[in-house]
Design a protein around this motif. Structure first.
Motif, PDB file in Angstrom:
ATOM      1  N   LEU A 157      -2.136   0.946  -4.611  1.00  0.00           N
ATOM      2  CA  LEU A 157      -1.953  -0.394  -4.068  1.00  0.00           C
ATOM      3  C   LEU A 157      -1.371  -1.318  -5.134  1.00  0.00           C
ATOM      4  O   LEU A 157      -1.848  -1.339  -6.269  1.00  0.00           O
ATOM      5  N   ASP A 203     -10.061   1.193  -4.890  1.00  0.00           N
ATOM      6  CA  ASP A 203     -10.459  -0.143  -4.453  1.00  0.00           C
ATOM      7  C   ASP A 203     -10.745  -1.087  -5.613  1.00  0.00           C
ATOM      8  O   ASP A 203     -10.517  -2.282  -5.509  1.00  0.00           O
ATOM      9  N   ASN A 259       0.854  -1.185   0.000  1.00  0.00           N
ATOM     10  CA  ASN A 259       0.000   0.000   0.000  1.00  0.00           C
ATOM     11  C   ASN A 259       0.891   1.236   0.000  1.00  0.00           C
ATOM     12  O   ASN A 259       1.644   1.481   0.930  1.00  0.00           O
ATOM     13  N   SER A 274      -0.221   4.407  -0.360  1.00  0.00           N
ATOM     14  CA  SER A 274      -1.046   5.614  -0.311  1.00  0.00           C
ATOM     15  C   SER A 274      -0.436   6.732   0.531  1.00  0.00           C
ATOM     16  O   SER A 274      -0.718   7.894   0.280  1.00  0.00           O
TER      17      SER A 274
HETATM   18  C1  LIG Z   1      -3.885   1.917   2.302  1.00  0.00           C
HETATM   19  O1  LIG Z   1      -3.512   2.541   3.501  1.00  0.00           O
HETATM   20  C2  LIG Z   1      -4.327   3.643   3.849  1.00  0.00           C
HETATM   21  C3  LIG Z   1      -3.737   4.324   5.072  1.00  0.00           C
HETATM   22  O2  LIG Z   1      -3.098   3.439   5.908  1.00  0.00           O
HETATM   23  C4  LIG Z   1      -5.740   3.175   4.092  1.00  0.00           C
HETATM   24  O3  LIG Z   1      -6.585   4.254   4.417  1.00  0.00           O
HETATM   25  C5  LIG Z   1      -6.246   2.499   2.817  1.00  0.00           C
HETATM   26  O4  LIG Z   1      -7.540   1.960   3.027  1.00  0.00           O
HETATM   27  C6  LIG Z   1      -5.302   1.414   2.365  1.00  0.00           C
HETATM   28  N1  LIG Z   1      -5.736   0.948   1.063  1.00  0.00           N
HETATM   29  C7  LIG Z   1      -6.002  -0.332   0.815  1.00  0.00           C
HETATM   30  C8  LIG Z   1      -6.504  -0.623  -0.548  1.00  0.00           C
HETATM   31  O5  LIG Z   1      -5.845  -1.207   1.661  1.00  0.00           O
END
Ligand SMILES: *[C@@H]1O[C@H](CO)[C@@H](O)[C@H](O)[C@H]1NC(C)=O
Ligand SMILES: *[C@@H]1O[C@H](CO)[C@@H](O)[C@H](O)[C@H]1NC(C)=O
Ligand SMILES: *[C@@H]1O[C@H](CO)[C@@H](O)[C@H](O)[C@H]1NC(C)=O
Ligand SMILES: *[C@@H]1O[C@H](CO)[C@@H](O)[C@H](O)[C@H]1NC(C)=O
Length: 271
Positions: free
Chosen positions: A94, A108, A57, A59
């Motif tokens: 991701l 997503d 991840n 992000s």
């Molecule tokens: C990636 O990490 C962020 C922050 O930790 C979180 O909000 C997000 O849902 C995560 N994305 C996935 C696709 O797991």
């Protein structure tokens, strides 16, 4: 009571059938789970594609970089789901690595997958920096510390070796199931051998994946000290296990458990 003189033999035979049935069921479930792990990356429909061995991840990375360089970060990420991979088109939120390809998602549901290859290498650092425009990949070089996450040679070779173990384990599970169908003591013996060999291979494959994921997870907790300050920031990169890893472990357990009934059948079965 002559009418019941056959009943102990019938009972043993029944028990034998149940034993064989149980062994076949276990090796069948094991094979099915492994097929999911393999097909999960080949299939392009949404649900099976979600079966991945490891997820990265990204992000939080842009924010971490921004805090560190004290300059706004523009154009590090792309929100174009169909942008080509490894062409400096922008980092995705991701990344998911499977056995045959990796997929990069902008949110997503939307993303794009790499070309299929036999034994996709798990090389997160290379893959991600190849998506950055050159000024960001130059910044990223010194920013991400030298940890296993960056060791693409080690991660790549290990994940490839683990792939072959899992593939051979899958073949053994299938052979155990098939030879066990012809009901006699010899074929059960052969099935038991395939179950033993297969579970050993699956154990090694799943263990290698577990180790390389755990080692590359060291990136999750790294804190960098900001220049001229006592504040530390995380990198905003999170590595986590994919469901494919757990499915592979479940397949190992099933095949391992099938050894016992196969062995019992080969010694006790009177067909
Ligand atoms: C990636 O990490 C962020 C922050 O930790 C979180 O909000 C997000 O849902 C995560 N994305 C996935 C696709 O797991
Ligand atoms: C997204 O990327 C694809 C492939 O490079 C390109 O054809 C398309 O025009 C892009 N879409 C947008 C909105 O930029
Ligand atoms: C994927 O395959 C296509 C067609 O074979 C090729 O043109 C493209 O360069 C490949 N992409 C990568 C990232 O290797
Ligand atoms: C950092 O911490 C040390 C001791 O904890 C302190 O002496 C120093 O002034 C701090 N520096 C900054 C820039 O806050």
């Amino acid at each position: 009571m002559p009418r019941f003189s056959k009943s102990p033999k019938v009972a043993i035979s029944m028990r034998g059938e149940i034993c064989v049935g149980f062994a076949s069921l276990l090796s069948f479930v094991s094979m099915l789970l492994l097929i999911f792990v393999h097909v999960g990356q080949i299939n392009t429909s949404t649900v099976p594609r979600n079966i991945a061995m490891v997820k990265v991840n990204m992000s939080g990375y842009g924010e971490a970089l921004e805090t560190f360089i004290l300059n706004p970060v523009f154009g590090l990420y792309t929100d174009n789901a169909s942008a080509p991979l490894q062409q400096q088109a922008g980092v995705r939120e991701l990344y998911e690595f499977g056995l045959y390809s990796y997929c990069a998602y902008v949110d997503d549901a939307h993303g794009t997958c790499s070309n299929h290859t036999t034994g996709q290498r798990y090389t997160p650092y290379d893959v991600i920096t190849a998506d950055m425009s050159s000024n960001y990949s130059i910044l990223t070089g010194p920013f991400i510390p030298e940890t296993t996450f960056r060791d693409s040679k080690y991660l790549g070779q290990s994940s490839r070796a683990a792939y072959w173990m899992l593939l051979l384990g899958t073949i053994c599970a299938a052979l155990a199931l098939i030879t066990g169908i012809a009901k006699n003591n010899w074929t059960f013996f052969v099935s038991a051998i395939f179950s033993i060999a297969g579970s050993l291979l699956l154990l090694i494959g799943a263990a290698i994946w577990t180790v390389i994921i755990k080692k590359s997870q060291s990136i999750n907790n790294i804190l960098l000290r900001l220049p001229n300050s006592n504040t530390t920031v995380g990198l905003g990169i999170t590595v986590s296990e994919g469901n494919g890893l757990f499915i592979a472990w479940a397949a190992f357990v099933c095949l391992f458990l099938s050894i016992i009934p196969y062995m019992l059948s080969c010694c006790t079965y009177r067909g």
